[in-house]
Design a protein around this motif. Structure first.
Motif, mmCIF file in Angstrom:
data_model
loop_
_atom_site.group_PDB
_atom_site.id
_atom_site.type_symbol
_atom_site.label_atom_id
_atom_site.label_comp_id
_atom_site.label_asym_id
_atom_site.label_seq_id
_atom_site.Cartn_x
_atom_site.Cartn_y
_atom_site.Cartn_z
ATOM 1 N N SER A 19 0.826 -1.211 0.000
ATOM 2 C CA SER A 19 0.000 0.000 0.000
ATOM 3 C C SER A 19 0.857 1.256 0.000
ATOM 4 C CB SER A 19 -0.928 -0.006 1.216
ATOM 5 O OG SER A 19 -0.176 0.063 2.420
ATOM 6 N N TRP A 20 2.110 1.145 0.516
ATOM 7 C CA TRP A 20 3.066 2.257 0.451
ATOM 8 C C TRP A 20 3.920 2.167 -0.811
ATOM 9 C CZ3 TRP A 20 8.463 1.294 0.881
ATOM 10 C CH2 TRP A 20 9.255 2.437 0.799
ATOM 11 N N TYR A 21 4.440 0.987 -1.087
ATOM 12 C CA TYR A 21 5.390 0.810 -2.182
ATOM 13 C C TYR A 21 4.741 1.091 -3.540
ATOM 14 C CZ TYR A 21 9.177 -1.454 -4.844
ATOM 15 O OH TYR A 21 10.210 -1.708 -5.700
ATOM 16 N N LEU A 22 3.484 0.707 -3.708
ATOM 17 C CA LEU A 22 2.788 0.874 -4.992
ATOM 18 C C LEU A 22 1.700 1.937 -4.910
ATOM 19 C CD1 LEU A 22 2.385 -2.905 -5.944
ATOM 20 C CD2 LEU A 22 4.056 -1.293 -6.860
ATOM 21 N N ARG A 23 1.865 2.905 -4.023
ATOM 22 C CA ARG A 23 0.812 3.891 -3.797
ATOM 23 C C ARG A 23 0.532 4.740 -5.039
ATOM 24 N NH1 ARG A 23 5.509 5.281 -1.568
ATOM 25 N NH2 ARG A 23 6.342 7.391 -1.786
ATOM 26 N N ARG A 24 1.510 4.867 -5.937
ATOM 27 C CA ARG A 24 1.305 5.660 -7.154
ATOM 28 C C ARG A 24 1.025 4.786 -8.383
ATOM 29 N NH1 ARG A 24 5.715 8.314 -4.663
ATOM 30 N NH2 ARG A 24 5.186 10.417 -3.924
ATOM 31 N N ASP A 25 0.892 3.488 -8.181
ATOM 32 C CA ASP A 25 0.648 2.555 -9.279
ATOM 33 C C ASP A 25 -0.852 2.522 -9.590
ATOM 34 O OD1 ASP A 25 0.313 0.287 -10.945
ATOM 35 O OD2 ASP A 25 2.081 -0.665 -10.097
ATOM 36 N N ASP A 26 -1.215 2.806 -10.840
ATOM 37 C CA ASP A 26 -2.634 2.835 -11.202
ATOM 38 C C ASP A 26 -3.265 1.437 -11.211
ATOM 39 O OD1 ASP A 26 -1.077 2.093 -13.398
ATOM 40 O OD2 ASP A 26 -2.515 2.882 -14.857
ATOM 41 N N TYR A 28 -2.651 -0.824 -8.747
ATOM 42 C CA TYR A 28 -2.482 -1.387 -7.404
ATOM 43 C C TYR A 28 -3.676 -2.229 -6.944
ATOM 44 C CZ TYR A 28 -2.555 -1.711 -2.348
ATOM 45 O OH TYR A 28 -2.673 -2.186 -1.074
ATOM 46 N N TRP A 72 3.929 -5.256 -14.008
ATOM 47 C CA TRP A 72 4.323 -4.087 -14.798
ATOM 48 C C TRP A 72 4.406 -4.494 -16.272
ATOM 49 C CZ3 TRP A 72 8.390 -3.104 -10.526
ATOM 50 C CH2 TRP A 72 7.829 -2.299 -9.534
#
Length: 354
Positions: A19-26, A28, A72
């Motif tokens: 939830s922190w590491y991929l917080r900017r991943d659309d 997620y 990815w």
């Protein structure tokens, strides 16, 4: 219970970390859903008392690993790694499914306890049993990235680091150990599959440890160390006498899940700070974060098998199981020698990594 608890614990840690590491991943939300399904499939394999349910969990994990490694998917390298992992494990699973179907057909039931009871009886055909268990072993070698299927796991590093932590620590590659532990009474009385498993894991654990030592990227170093450590836990099943059971292998699975998840999540944290996982980029990055430095240190100490840490305790049990197997003849001699050399190489590459 202990295995399912550590699987759930690692999965929870991965979900919180993601939830922190991929917080900017659309994408997620898809990732989080796949991690949940992946964890459920592993727990199904752990708790299953029926071979059909075991196969269902086994195959769902294979599909979820494809989705996580290729998360990815806009990158060609990620798509290629996902396809490679899927194809290699699917080929090995042909043997797994054939072996399971044969065991169930011979017993007239898919209940695990009944299957083990039928095939371990005095009137069971030892030759047919050996062939069927060998087929299951082939499937396990593929899923666990053991020789000759070892190459896919290093390429799986193309997935996000939380996915690597989950695949390498508590699911997928550890599932084979759980399955063979359930079939251990049959494996223990079948010399040919034990030799197949023993030779494969003995060569794999040492080869992967040497390859880990040669890596300049710490994430790939951890990938090859996973291949080596899974071979260590499987070596206990290949060598342990029937009366000793599979507990040494399951204990190392449990301890490996803890320290390998810690190491992968620490590497991901360091990579965010340094901008990559190459050793040259990471050098000195942990100095700025004392918690990261301590986490990485204790993870490596456990991986190296230092006495009194969890990795050292579990490796001691695996070596004891191989010693007892060597006394009773069989592949125990081979696995014991490979284990002792691998322990030394593992300590060397852990020192180099730190």
């Amino acid at each position: 219970l202990a295995v399912s608890a550590v699987v759930a614990l690692v999965a929870l840690g991965v979900q919180v970390y993601s939830s922190w590491y991929l917080r900017r991943d659309d994408r997620y939300p898809r990732f989080a859903a796949t991690v949940s399904l992946f964890t459920a499939a592993m727990l199904l394999v752990v708790h299953s008392g029926d071979l059909v349910l075991t196969v269902v969990g086994w195959e769902v994990m294979g599909w979820c690993s494809y989705l996580l490694i290729g998360h990815w998917s806009r990158r060609h390298s990620a798509r290629r790694a996902a396809h490679k992992a899927f194809i290699v494990t699917r080929v090995a699973d042909i043997g797994f499914v054939l072996g399971v179907v044969g065991l169930a057909a011979g017993a007239g039931t898919t209940n695990l306890a009944a299957v083990v009871g039928t095939w371990s009886g005095a009137d069971a055909d030892g030759t047919v049993r050996g062939i069927l268990i060998s087929l299951v072993v082939v499937g396990v070698l593929g899923k666990s990235a053991q020789l000759p299927f070892q190459d896919w796991l290093a390429d799986a590093m193309e997935g996000p680091t939380p996915a690597s932590a989950l695949i390498h620590a508590a699911t997928m590659v550890a599932a084979g150990t759980v399955v063979l532990a359930g079939l251990f009474p049959l494996l223990a009385v079948s010399p040919f599959p034990r030799w197949v498993l023993g030779i494969s894991v003995s060569v794999t654990m040492l080869l992967a440890a040497v390859l880990a030592f040669a890596q300049s990227d710490l994430k790939r170093l951890l990938a090859w160390s996973t291949v080596s450590q899974v071979a260590v836990m499987l070596s206990a099943l290949a060598a342990a006498p029937l009366e000793e059971g599979p507990d040494a292998g399951l204990f190392h699975l449990w301890s490996h899940a803890i320290f390998k998840a810690l190491l992968f999540l620490a590497i991901g944290w360091a990579a965010v700070i340094a901008g990559g996982t190459a050793a040259s980029a990471l050098r000195g990055s942990v100095v700025a974060v004392p918690l990261l430095r301590v986490s990485f240190l204790f993870g490596l100490l456990s991986l190296a098998g230092l006495p009194l840490v969890v990795g050292g305790l579990s490796k001691e049990h695996v070596i004891a199981a191989s010693w007892h197997g060597a006394v009773e003849s069989g592949p125990g001699v081979v696995t014991l020698v490979a284990l002792l050399v691998t322990v030394a190489v593992t300590a060397a590459y852990c020192t180099r990594a730190y």
